[in-house]
Design a protein around this motif. Sequence first.
Motif, short mmCIF file in Angstrom:
data_model
loop_
_atom_site.label_atom_id
_atom_site.label_comp_id
_atom_site.label_asym_id
_atom_site.label_seq_id
_atom_site.Cartn_x
_atom_site.Cartn_y
_atom_site.Cartn_z
N UNK A 1 57.37 29.10 45.71
CA UNK A 1 56.23 29.68 44.97
C UNK A 1 55.22 30.32 45.92
N UNK A 2 55.58 30.39 47.19
CA UNK A 2 54.76 31.01 48.24
C UNK A 2 53.36 30.38 48.32
N UNK A 3 53.35 29.06 48.15
CA UNK A 3 52.12 28.28 48.28
C UNK A 3 51.00 28.82 47.38
N UNK A 4 51.40 29.27 46.19
CA UNK A 4 50.42 29.85 45.26
C UNK A 4 49.45 28.79 44.75
N UNK A 5 48.38 29.25 44.20
CA UNK A 5 47.36 28.36 43.65
C UNK A 5 47.95 27.47 42.55
N UNK A 6 48.73 28.07 41.66
CA UNK A 6 49.34 27.28 40.59
C UNK A 6 50.34 26.27 41.13
N UNK A 7 51.12 26.66 42.12
CA UNK A 7 52.07 25.71 42.71
C UNK A 7 51.32 24.51 43.29
N UNK A 8 50.23 24.77 43.97
CA UNK A 8 49.44 23.69 44.55
C UNK A 8 48.81 22.83 43.45
N UNK A 9 48.42 23.45 42.34
CA UNK A 9 47.84 22.68 41.23
C UNK A 9 48.89 21.72 40.66
#
Length: 187
Positions: A157-165
């Motif tokens: 997910x390329x360390x996206x904000x949503x992935x981190x959430x």
Amino acid sequence: MNNRCILQIVLLLCFPTTTLSLSYHLLRLQQSSSSLECQKLLQQLNGRPEDCLSDRMDFKIPKEIKHPQQLQKEHAAFVIYEMLQDIFVIFTRNFSNTGWNETIVKDLLVELHQQMDLLETILEKKLGEENKSWGNSRTILHLKSYYWRILRYLKAKQYSSCAWTVIRMELFQNFSFINRLMDHFQN
């Protein structure tokens, strides 16, 4: 004379057990407090879970973690240590896309490191050398696979904000499992 020797032997045998019991109790209190602190820090990291529902994923936490009664008491400490270590590694990854306050992440890393140090001390002093080989057990391997899936997801997910959430919510739940494991370890 014999009664006196027997009494001394009994006292000597009880002392390490009592000391170990007190150590476990102190460890449980410290671990519980620290887990709550980690959960508070995770809550402080911004991110709206409802915006990322389509990104949710089941990372398949090992069943042994969900049901700690399947583990021997002493092995629960190894599992907790592994969980803390892997959570620590995850939060050292690229979270720059999140907009998170770096101080909160650093505080979380410090808290995790302190928990690991405490557990490492207990593992070395109380459980001895014979249990260190348990770190290569099937449960630990399942756990490593679980955290590897989390890291792979973040990277995909390329360390996206949503992935981190999504990961933040997953790891928040991990601390509930850690507390259950600690309860099992103490009992």
